[in-house]
Design an enzyme around this catalytic site. Sequence first.
Site, PDB file in Angstrom:
ATOM      1  N   HIS A  42       0.838  -1.201   0.000  1.00  0.00           N
ATOM      2  CA  HIS A  42       0.000   0.000   0.000  1.00  0.00           C
ATOM      3  C   HIS A  42       0.870   1.246   0.000  1.00  0.00           C
ATOM      4  O   HIS A  42       1.985   1.232   0.526  1.00  0.00           O
ATOM      5  CB  HIS A  42      -0.967   0.010   1.190  1.00  0.00           C
ATOM      6  N   ASP A  87      -0.501   4.482   0.767  1.00  0.00           N
ATOM      7  CA  ASP A  87      -0.900   5.568   1.666  1.00  0.00           C
ATOM      8  C   ASP A  87      -0.075   5.451   2.943  1.00  0.00           C
ATOM      9  O   ASP A  87       0.494   4.388   3.238  1.00  0.00           O
ATOM     10  CB  ASP A  87      -2.403   5.527   1.969  1.00  0.00           C
ATOM     11  N   ASP A 128       6.762   1.444   5.763  1.00  0.00           N
ATOM     12  CA  ASP A 128       5.321   1.152   5.821  1.00  0.00           C
ATOM     13  C   ASP A 128       4.589   2.074   4.879  1.00  0.00           C
ATOM     14  O   ASP A 128       4.091   3.086   5.290  1.00  0.00           O
ATOM     15  CB  ASP A 128       4.834   1.313   7.273  1.00  0.00           C
ATOM     16  N   GLU A 130      -5.023   1.650   2.912  1.00  0.00           N
ATOM     17  CA  GLU A 130      -4.809   0.568   3.873  1.00  0.00           C
ATOM     18  C   GLU A 130      -4.795   1.091   5.301  1.00  0.00           C
ATOM     19  O   GLU A 130      -5.300   0.442   6.215  1.00  0.00           O
ATOM     20  CB  GLU A 130      -3.485  -0.148   3.566  1.00  0.00           C
ATOM     21  N   GLU A 131      -4.222   2.257   5.486  1.00  0.00           N
ATOM     22  CA  GLU A 131      -4.078   2.772   6.851  1.00  0.00           C
ATOM     23  C   GLU A 131      -5.429   3.107   7.473  1.00  0.00           C
ATOM     24  O   GLU A 131      -5.533   3.288   8.679  1.00  0.00           O
ATOM     25  CB  GLU A 131      -3.165   4.010   6.874  1.00  0.00           C
ATOM     26  N   HIS A 185       4.772   4.388  11.867  1.00  0.00           N
ATOM     27  CA  HIS A 185       3.730   5.238  12.463  1.00  0.00           C
ATOM     28  C   HIS A 185       4.308   6.219  13.478  1.00  0.00           C
ATOM     29  O   HIS A 185       3.558   6.941  14.132  1.00  0.00           O
ATOM     30  CB  HIS A 185       2.605   4.422  13.127  1.00  0.00           C
TER      31      HIS A 185
END
Length: 538
Positions: free
Chosen positions: A123, A125, A155, A189-190, A500
């Site tokens: 992903h 995003d 990520d 996805e997030e 994150h």
Amino acid sequence: MAELLVRLLTLAAALLLFFATVFGSTGPESRENLGASRIPAQFSEEERVAIKEALKVQGAIQIPTVSFSHEKSNTTALAEFGEYIRKVFRSSLVQHEVVAQYSHLFTVHGSDPSLQPYMLMAHFDVVPVSEEGWEVPPFSGLERNGFIHGRGALDNKNSVMAILHALELLLIRNYSPKRSFFIALGHDEEVSGTKGARNISALLQARGVQLAFLVDEGSFILEDFIPNLSKPVAMISVTEKGALDLMLQVNMTPGHSSAPPKETSIGILSAAISRCSWSGRFLTAIVHPNQNGEPCSSDGEYVAPMNQGFVLEQTPLPNMFGNGPLKKTLELLANEVFLPYQYSLEEPVAISSHCEQADGEEAHNKCACQDYDSPHHVQRGHQAVNVIPPLAQATINFRIHPSQTVHEVLELVKNIVADDRVQLRVLRSFEPLPVSPSDDQAMGYQLLQQTIRSVFPEVNIIVPGICIGNTDTRHYVSITNGMYRFNPVYLQPQDFRGIHGINEKISVQNYQNQVKFIFEFIQNADTYSQPAPHLHEL
Ligand SMILES: *[C@@H]1O[C@H](CO)[C@@H](O)[C@H](O)[C@H]1NC(C)=O
Ligand SMILES: *[C@@H]1O[C@H](CO)[C@@H](O)[C@H](O)[C@H]1NC(C)=O
Ligand SMILES: *[C@@H]1O[C@H](CO)[C@@H](O)[C@H](O)[C@H]1NC(C)=O
Ligand SMILES: [Zn+2]
């Protein structure tokens, strides 16, 4: 990976759960077929530079494809990213479709239609950033000391770019895949993938596609995660925990603090939460100390084993609903008891909770005051703000082990809380994902294992594991029973802070190896042959 991603501690525990199934790397790989058509994963200096540049300055990391919430994402950036990959990877051999406006589905048609296709996923995003604390600007994609820095470096733009780059490198060498495969790149996805991945899945289903397996993000080659284990461990996640966001709410008639009722709503709520925490089943709490009811980013979360219990109502520390000492309490607890917990072979159900009082800022201020040893005192201490809030709420996020169901956990909580004044409200829930096979007939798992052994010969522990966070894979349950989450990237505990959090980065070497891994993987998928089933002698 999605919001409540990979928790360092529970991950380590999950790993231990599966320790019985450790594979050695010695012995010839019988299924490896090094045919004449095989192309060695050797890249020129020029190509190696192109690989890393494509991830950073040219665009990938620099485009701020942030998912702010389910409703809000930077659609300008998402569209720009689409333009970027079109510009960089333009092989006509590959069918490219845009799905749900911003997600991408590539179809690579193999020469042998009798082979069942598979899918590689990633992903593009990313979660939002706060600029504070970054060594380099989060969307700069700067390279420093051998690392590419920026939001998405781990990520999961690394996977997006590595998959496309590996394919491109194969195609320019005139490689012609035998087995068809798809590349699905999600744009949300997030925030659960309900647009991108879900639409791609619907599209594939409509076309009657059944996948042999898929590979997504979710686990890594873990290094130094387990004390006393210095060897790297490649963890291939074969399932994901489910989740239950449960709001506990107590609504008591407003009282005046000069004559506080024996039990306040906060007290009742706290007691309920602490009963949950004392039940032997919930070993882990991930508490988001919050200011505005928002869960903190992962570096603001604190993990403590719940079997140590933190009794909100009776604790000697104040501010249990605030941001200060709660953090410290849990930090200390985590420091104190983490090691023995880690060695517990019982699989934990993680609880993450953020507690808030429903009357907002005022209540928060009250809670943030110091030197009181219980919520009662907290309220009495503030003469100027002397109305005891009638409503107290806490949201607990249960991560549900694959052996349990949402319903079972809900029943369990009801029985443990055992107090009619505490209302339970399910805000969101989903079941754990099915456990994908990891036996010697499981093609996806075997291919990952085979490729790990050839690209990372130093890794000789390969284990199936549980992914603590959730990925886009959950949208594909109906088109495959082989869902594997593995990033061929070394990860150390400190790298977790980047995902994150701040200073997300990937080493150039790690990233180039990821490209190499996918380059090898695609070829391995073409030469795979199903092993003969075991014949047991009578
Ligand atoms: C959205 O992305 C564009 C570039 O694609 C950027 O110029 C803009 O600042 C971004 N907006 C936000 C709110 O991040
Ligand atoms: C597909 O995406 C659209 C947004 O582009 C969304 O509204 C819709 O619900 C999605 N469909 C499915 C089946 O998920
Ligand atoms: C783990 O390592 C520590 C020192 O790093 C040592 O004190 C301890 O005994 C070791 N434990 C085991 C089970 O080997
Ligand atoms: Zn993520």
